[in-house]
Design an enzyme around this catalytic site. Structure first.
Site, PDB file in Angstrom:
ATOM      1  N   HIS A 153      55.221 -35.639  12.102  1.00 16.49           N
ATOM      2  CA  HIS A 153      54.298 -37.026  12.424  1.00 16.49           C
ATOM      3  C   HIS A 153      53.968 -37.505  11.103  1.00 16.49           C
ATOM      4  O   HIS A 153      52.992 -38.659  11.295  1.00 16.49           O
ATOM      5  CB  HIS A 153      53.300 -36.612  13.317  1.00 16.49           C
ATOM      6  CG  HIS A 153      52.701 -37.715  14.219  1.00 16.49           C
ATOM      7  ND1 HIS A 153      51.249 -38.324  14.188  1.00 16.49           N
ATOM      8  CD2 HIS A 153      53.112 -38.237  15.012  1.00 16.49           C
ATOM      9  CE1 HIS A 153      51.425 -39.216  15.079  1.00 16.49           C
ATOM     10  NE2 HIS A 153      52.372 -39.453  15.573  1.00 16.49           N
ATOM     11  N   LYS A 155      53.406 -40.025   7.717  1.00 11.75           N
ATOM     12  CA  LYS A 155      53.902 -41.452   7.414  1.00 11.75           C
ATOM     13  C   LYS A 155      53.471 -41.719   6.153  1.00 11.75           C
ATOM     14  O   LYS A 155      52.481 -42.235   5.604  1.00 11.75           O
ATOM     15  CB  LYS A 155      53.003 -42.451   8.417  1.00 11.75           C
ATOM     16  CG  LYS A 155      53.361 -41.931  10.131  1.00 11.75           C
ATOM     17  CD  LYS A 155      52.294 -42.827  10.726  1.00 11.75           C
ATOM     18  CE  LYS A 155      52.275 -42.282  12.223  1.00 11.75           C
ATOM     19  NZ  LYS A 155      51.586 -41.054  12.254  1.00 11.75           N
ATOM     20  N   ASP A 160      58.859 -43.243  -7.254  1.00 13.65           N
ATOM     21  CA  ASP A 160      59.119 -42.809  -8.971  1.00 13.65           C
ATOM     22  C   ASP A 160      58.013 -41.796  -9.054  1.00 13.65           C
ATOM     23  O   ASP A 160      57.595 -41.420 -10.324  1.00 13.65           O
ATOM     24  CB  ASP A 160      58.778 -43.907  -9.866  1.00 13.65           C
ATOM     25  CG  ASP A 160      59.916 -45.014  -9.586  1.00 13.65           C
ATOM     26  OD1 ASP A 160      60.881 -44.723  -9.095  1.00 13.65           O
ATOM     27  OD2 ASP A 160      59.594 -46.046 -10.124  1.00 13.65           O
TER      28      ASP A 160
END
Length: 221
Positions: A153, A155, A160
């Site tokens: 779940h 996100k 870089d």
């Protein structure tokens, strides 16, 4: 060459040597004085044209790049795209759901530019209609997914290994255009390190060579 000319040459050489010696210190001083990036995006995003960004990364969007009738202005989505397209060496994505065509195109553009892209996602949601995961895999991008009982779940994205992008937003058209969501874009060495460690831990855990052949997966809400 006279004695005075030799003195000038010697002085110029000594000055150049001192300048080169001071250059690393000057760069450190300049970087130390630069404010780290802190940006907060709120959704739903205004619907705007993003073609100029996706066709020519780095150029500001404008009506000359696309004849469509959508506004050619900044939006939360365009700012998120810019943050992603700033990647030069690596991009780690750890996403529950990924079905936004614009964000999918941005990730493929980075892959085409030689940026190392790795994606971790949820195995159930990657199979839904409209998911970008299949297109990313077809383009040659590495993707790993879970095989356990809980949802993957997370996100977040890491650009870089310096910039963290995280928040409540699922990378779906529904969330971008309709939901009340937030995204934080930040340069913070400690936070980036912690999220990168979490990514690497999950990446290793989701190594397909470690999967069971007949996974028993049942999920509830």
């Amino acid at each position: 060459m006279g004695r005075s000319s030799w003195r000038l040459v010697f002085a110029a050489g000594a000055g150049l040597a001192l300048a080169l010696e001071a250059l690393p210190w000057l760069m450190r001083w300049l970087l130390a004085g630069r404010r780290p990036r802190r940006e907060v995006l709120f959704f739903p995003s205004q619907v705007t044209c993003t073609e100029a960004l996706l066709q020519a990364p780095g150029l500001p969007p404008g009506p000359s790049g696309c004849p469509c009738s959508l506004p050619h202005s900044e939006s939360s989505l365009s700012r998120l795209l810019r943050a992603l397209l700033a990647a030069r060496s690596s991009l780690e994505l750890c996403l529950f759901a990924f079905s936004s065509p614009q964000l999918g195109r941005a990730v493929q553009l980075l892959h085409q530019r030689g940026v190392r892209v790795r994606v971790i996602t949820d195995c159930d949601y990657m199979a839904l209609n409209g998911s970008q995961i299949g297109l990313l895999r077809k383009a040659g991008i590495q993707v790993r997914h879970d095989q356990d009982l809980g949802y993957m779940h997370h996100k977040f994205a890491i650009v870089d290994k310096k910039v963290l992008i995280t928040g409540s937003l699922n990378w779906t058209t529904q969330a971008i255009q309709n939901n009340r969501e937030n995204v934080l874009i930040m340069e913070d060495t400690e936070y980036v390190r912690l999220f990168l460690e979490e990514f690497e831990r999950i990446w290793e855990e989701f190594d397909p060579t470690k999967y069971s052949f007949f996974p028993q997966k049942h999920r509830g809400h």
